[in-house]
Design a protein around this motif. Structure first.
Motif, mmCIF file in Angstrom:
data_model
loop_
_atom_site.group_PDB
_atom_site.id
_atom_site.type_symbol
_atom_site.label_atom_id
_atom_site.label_comp_id
_atom_site.label_asym_id
_atom_site.label_seq_id
_atom_site.Cartn_x
_atom_site.Cartn_y
_atom_site.Cartn_z
ATOM 1 N N GLN A 148 0.837 -1.209 0.000
ATOM 2 C CA GLN A 148 0.000 0.000 0.000
ATOM 3 C C GLN A 148 0.869 1.256 0.000
ATOM 4 O O GLN A 148 0.593 2.215 -0.727
ATOM 5 N N THR A 149 1.919 1.243 0.814
ATOM 6 C CA THR A 149 2.812 2.391 0.860
ATOM 7 C C THR A 149 3.479 2.603 -0.491
ATOM 8 O O THR A 149 3.578 3.735 -0.984
ATOM 9 N N LEU A 150 3.945 1.516 -1.100
ATOM 10 C CA LEU A 150 4.537 1.622 -2.435
ATOM 11 C C LEU A 150 3.528 2.185 -3.419
ATOM 12 O O LEU A 150 3.843 3.071 -4.229
ATOM 13 N N GLY A 151 2.296 1.686 -3.379
ATOM 14 C CA GLY A 151 1.280 2.153 -4.313
ATOM 15 C C GLY A 151 1.027 3.641 -4.206
ATOM 16 O O GLY A 151 0.820 4.324 -5.220
ATOM 17 N N ARG A 152 1.064 4.150 -2.993
ATOM 18 C CA ARG A 152 0.792 5.577 -2.801
ATOM 19 C C ARG A 152 1.883 6.478 -3.355
ATOM 20 O O ARG A 152 1.628 7.625 -3.712
ATOM 21 N N THR A 153 3.096 5.949 -3.459
ATOM 22 C CA THR A 153 4.149 6.740 -4.089
ATOM 23 C C THR A 153 3.930 6.868 -5.589
ATOM 24 O O THR A 153 4.495 7.749 -6.232
ATOM 25 N N ARG B 190 -4.744 -1.183 -3.386
ATOM 26 C CA ARG B 190 -5.484 -0.569 -2.278
ATOM 27 C C ARG B 190 -4.886 0.775 -1.901
ATOM 28 O O ARG B 190 -5.597 1.716 -1.561
ATOM 29 N N GLY B 191 -3.557 0.865 -1.936
ATOM 30 C CA GLY B 191 -2.916 2.132 -1.614
ATOM 31 C C GLY B 191 -3.336 3.244 -2.550
ATOM 32 O O GLY B 191 -3.602 4.377 -2.127
ATOM 33 N N ASN B 192 -3.412 2.935 -3.826
ATOM 34 C CA ASN B 192 -3.885 3.923 -4.797
ATOM 35 C C ASN B 192 -5.358 4.246 -4.589
ATOM 36 O O ASN B 192 -5.779 5.398 -4.716
ATOM 37 N N LEU B 193 -6.159 3.226 -4.267
ATOM 38 C CA LEU B 193 -7.588 3.462 -4.055
ATOM 39 C C LEU B 193 -7.841 4.359 -2.857
ATOM 40 O O LEU B 193 -8.789 5.147 -2.851
ATOM 41 N N THR B 194 -7.000 4.258 -1.831
ATOM 42 C CA THR B 194 -7.160 5.139 -0.671
ATOM 43 C C THR B 194 -7.050 6.594 -1.084
ATOM 44 O O THR B 194 -7.868 7.439 -0.701
ATOM 45 N N LEU B 195 -6.037 6.913 -1.868
ATOM 46 C CA LEU B 195 -5.867 8.300 -2.320
ATOM 47 C C LEU B 195 -6.932 8.685 -3.333
ATOM 48 O O LEU B 195 -7.370 9.839 -3.381
ATOM 49 N N LEU B 196 -7.367 7.730 -4.138
ATOM 50 C CA LEU B 196 -8.465 8.020 -5.061
ATOM 51 C C LEU B 196 -9.720 8.397 -4.277
ATOM 52 O O LEU B 196 -10.409 9.373 -4.613
#
Length: 371
Positions: free
Chosen positions: A271-276, A326-332
């Protein structure tokens, strides 16, 4: 008084202020709150059912009820946030969260266990991402995406830190004692952080964008908003089945609780990687294309975990990939409404709106049930 004297850093806009302590404090409290109130249950549930004889369906239903309560409590939380800011709400939520875990730990029967989770649901509405998102969106103004990214980067480590920690504690003590220890950690870290770091003046809400007409009531009643809410709700059911079911799935396939906890924790690192990667994705895809792409990828990773029997390394890899999505979806979810309709009523639901709100709290935001 100057910004330096007041301990507040100017945004450069001349209108908003960014309290320096808010960002590191929310990074700490999001890791701790998600890790303890949410992820610890996923690791401890097999031990709970084995010790008490309660069915996994019953204990998971109690946990799920907490998420429903979080949705309802988020209506009130959103109103308070918009008008008064996050300090009182998030501090009280931290206290309630610790108390609810003590009730869960001491529960002599399933009814009291469920009651403890209902209290925890009220606490979730006040301490998880949505109130933090509302605070950062108001304090950081046009630069809120950067602040949201930083906090969610930290929050993505919640399972990475607390899933293995919970498993280690459970190896040396009962699930009840583990929850008592975790309640103490939650109170010690999040109550003072919320009480001290969130005391800065609460800025006035910005005006609505020119293209938004009819106020927040008109937005929430519009067909695009309702379709977006339904879309996020249904995708969350699929995506967070991975989070809820991963530990029992791996145990059923012959792996140990510790191995399952590490797979869950490494998914949090994903998730952390995805958010970057989200900022780059946002630059390349419009908000609609971004939404469709991420939800489709979330469905594929969920199906992959359901069908892949092993080996362990493959299951971990799929868990990490699901975490990236999921990490990207959180920011979305944190930006989908503001990208379309602005931030004026970010926290506040309309007075008669109850149904079309995404999965859990706050007004014109969508609260999901996982990291």
């Amino acid at each position: 008084m100057s910004d330096l004297q007041s301990g507040v850093a100017a945004t450069g806009t001349g209108v908003r202020s960014r309290p320096r302590a808010v960002l590191p404090a929310l990074c700490l409290t999001q890791i701790t709150s998600w890790g303890i109130v949410y992820y610890a249950f996923l690791v401890l549930n097999p031990a709970i059912t084995a010790d008490t004889g309660w069915s996994a369906g019953a204990t998971t239903a109690a946990f799920s009820a907490a998420l429903v309560v979080s949705a309802g409590a988020g209506i009130y939380v959103g109103r308070v946030l918009d008008h008064r800011g996050p300090r009182a709400v998030m501090t009280a939520g931290s206290v309630l969260g610790a108390l609810s875990l003590l009730v869960i730990a001491a529960a002599p029967n399933l009814a009291v266990f469920a009651a403890g989770w209902l209290l925890a649901g009220a606490a979730m509405a006040a301490i998880l991402y949505q109130p933090a998102f509302a605070a950062l969106t108001r304090w950081w103004g046009p630069d809120h995406i950067r602040a949201l990214t930083i906090v969610t980067l930290a929050g993505g480590l919640a399972s990475t830190v607390f899933a293995p920690l919970t498993a280690i504690l459970a190896d040396h003590m009962s699930w009840r004692a583990t929850y008592v220890v975790l309640a103490g950690i939650l109170a010690a870290l999040t109550v003072p952080a919320h009480a001290i770091a969130l005391k800065a003046p609460w800025p006035q809400a910005p005006p609505s964008p020119p293209h938004v007409t009819g106020g927040h009531e008109g937005v929430v009643r519009s067909r695009p908003f309702r379709m977006l809410a339904v879309t996020f709700t249904l995708s969350a059911f699929a995506m967070y089945a991975v989070v809820i079911g991963l530990v029992p799935l791996l145990i059923e396939r012959g792996y140990t609780t510790t191995q399952a906890a590490w797979a869950l924790g490494l998914g949090g690192a994903g998730q952390t990687l995805g958010r970057t990667l989200y900022a780059a994705l946002a630059r390349r895809l419009g908000v609609t294309a971004r939404t469709v792409t991420l939800i489709a990828l979330g469905a594929l990773t969920t199906a992959a975990l359901a069908t892949a029997a092993g080996p362990y390394a493959l299951l971990v890899a799929v868990s990490v990939l699901a975490g990236v999505i999921r990490g990207n979806l959180t920011l979305l979810q944190a930006t989908a409404v503001t990208d379309r309709w602005g931030t004026t009523h970010y926290g506040r639901p309309p007075d008669n709106e109850r149904l079309w709100r995404g999965e859990t709290p706050n007004g014109l935001t969508f609260h999901h049930t996982g990291m």
